[in-house]
Design a protein around this motif. Structure first.
Motif, PDB file in Angstrom:
ATOM      1  N   ARG A  26      44.463  24.629  33.066  1.00 36.19           N
ATOM      2  CA  ARG A  26      43.921  25.742  33.845  1.00 36.19           C
ATOM      3  C   ARG A  26      44.891  26.926  33.882  1.00 36.19           C
ATOM      4  O   ARG A  26      44.492  28.077  33.756  1.00 36.19           O
ATOM      5  N   LEU A  27      46.189  26.650  34.070  1.00 36.79           N
ATOM      6  CA  LEU A  27      47.181  27.726  34.139  1.00 36.79           C
ATOM      7  C   LEU A  27      47.339  28.437  32.796  1.00 36.79           C
ATOM      8  O   LEU A  27      47.702  29.616  32.758  1.00 36.79           O
ATOM      9  N   ARG A 100      51.419  34.333  40.399  1.00 39.72           N
ATOM     10  CA  ARG A 100      51.568  33.238  41.356  1.00 39.72           C
ATOM     11  C   ARG A 100      50.294  33.065  42.164  1.00 39.72           C
ATOM     12  O   ARG A 100      49.781  31.957  42.336  1.00 39.72           O
ATOM     13  N   ARG A 101      49.765  34.159  42.650  1.00 44.87           N
ATOM     14  CA  ARG A 101      48.563  34.119  43.481  1.00 44.87           C
ATOM     15  C   ARG A 101      47.374  33.562  42.674  1.00 44.87           C
ATOM     16  O   ARG A 101      46.645  32.685  43.150  1.00 44.87           O
ATOM     17  N   ALA A 102      47.188  34.060  41.466  1.00 40.53           N
ATOM     18  CA  ALA A 102      46.086  33.576  40.620  1.00 40.53           C
ATOM     19  C   ALA A 102      46.286  32.102  40.269  1.00 40.53           C
ATOM     20  O   ALA A 102      45.327  31.317  40.272  1.00 40.53           O
ATOM     21  N   GLY A 103      47.518  31.722  39.965  1.00 45.07           N
ATOM     22  CA  GLY A 103      47.815  30.320  39.660  1.00 45.07           C
ATOM     23  C   GLY A 103      47.577  29.414  40.858  1.00 45.07           C
ATOM     24  O   GLY A 103      47.090  28.288  40.710  1.00 45.07           O
ATOM     25  N   ALA A 105      45.353  29.798  43.174  1.00 41.10           N
ATOM     26  CA  ALA A 105      43.912  29.585  43.301  1.00 41.10           C
ATOM     27  C   ALA A 105      43.441  28.507  42.318  1.00 41.10           C
ATOM     28  O   ALA A 105      42.639  27.633  42.680  1.00 41.10           O
ATOM     29  N   LEU A 106      43.949  28.541  41.098  1.00 43.71           N
ATOM     30  CA  LEU A 106      43.587  27.516  40.115  1.00 43.71           C
ATOM     31  C   LEU A 106      44.125  26.145  40.521  1.00 43.71           C
ATOM     32  O   LEU A 106      43.433  25.129  40.370  1.00 43.71           O
ATOM     33  N   MET A 107      45.343  26.107  41.042  1.00 40.97           N
ATOM     34  CA  MET A 107      45.921  24.837  41.482  1.00 40.97           C
ATOM     35  C   MET A 107      45.114  24.243  42.626  1.00 40.97           C
ATOM     36  O   MET A 107      44.918  23.028  42.689  1.00 40.97           O
ATOM     37  N   ASP A 108      44.652  25.092  43.542  1.00 37.66           N
ATOM     38  CA  ASP A 108      43.812  24.594  44.635  1.00 37.66           C
ATOM     39  C   ASP A 108      42.559  23.921  44.079  1.00 37.66           C
ATOM     40  O   ASP A 108      42.133  22.884  44.581  1.00 37.66           O
TER      41      ASP A 108
END
Length: 141
Positions: A26-27, A100-103, A105-108
Motif C-alpha cells: 500500500r505504501l 507521513r499523513r497519507a501513509g 491513512a493507508l496504514m490505518d
C-alpha cells in the motif's frame, strides 16, 4: 483447547509478516516503504531525532539508517539540521509530513483489516498485553 505460548508467538509473527507485506504494498502507492514511513512517523513524535535514535526506533543499524536518511533527504522528505556540538539532527519537511499523513491513512486501512472487529476496550487490552515489560527481579537495586 488451550494455545501454547509458542503457538501464540508464531501467530503474532505471522500477523506481523502479513502487516508488513500489506503495508509495503500500500505504501508503495505513495513511493514509500514501511521503514521510510516509520522514520517519518517517529520524526513527527520526536522532532530533531539523531540518526542513532532513528535507527533504534525503526530497528535499523546506524549504517543502514544513515543510507536511508540520505535517500530521504534527497527526496525532500526530511532535512538534516545542526544539533549541539557535532550532532546532526533530522526533521520532517512539509513534503515529508504530507507523505507521513497519507501513509498513516493507508496504514490505518491495513490494520483495520486485522483489528477492526475489536472494540476500544479490547484494543486497549491487546496493546497492554503486547507492551508488557519484563518485571524487575525482586532483589534489583
Amino acid at each position: 483447547m488451550t494455545s501454547s505460548l509458542q503457538e501464540v508467538g508464531l501467530a503474532v509473527k505471522r500477523l506481523q509478516w502479513r502487516h508488513h507485506r500489506a503495508a509495503n504494498a500500500r505504501l508503495a502507492e505513495l513511493g514509500l516503504s514501511l521503514v521510510q514511513w516509520d522514520v517519518l512517523r517517529h520524526l513527527r513524535r520526536e522532532p530533531e531525532a539523531s540518526l542513532h535514535d532513528l535507527a533504534v526506533l525503526t530497528f535499523q543499524t546506524d549504517q543502514s539508517m544513515g543510507a536511508l536518511a540520505t535517500r530521504m533527504v534527497k527526496r525532500g522528505l526530511i532535512d538534516r539540521v545542526q544539533g549541539p556540538g557535532r550532532a546532526v539532527r533530522h526533521r520532517l519537511t512539509d513534503r515529508g509530513e504530507d507523505a507521513r499523513r497519507a501513509g498513516s491513512a493507508l496504514m490505518d486501512e491495513v490494520l483495520q483489516a486485522s483489528f477492526g472487529a475489536l472494540g476500544p476496550e479490547q484494543v486497549d487490552q491487546l496493546h497492554a498485553l503486547l507492551t508488557l515489560t519484563e518485571p524487575e527481579p525482586e532483589n534489583a537495586p
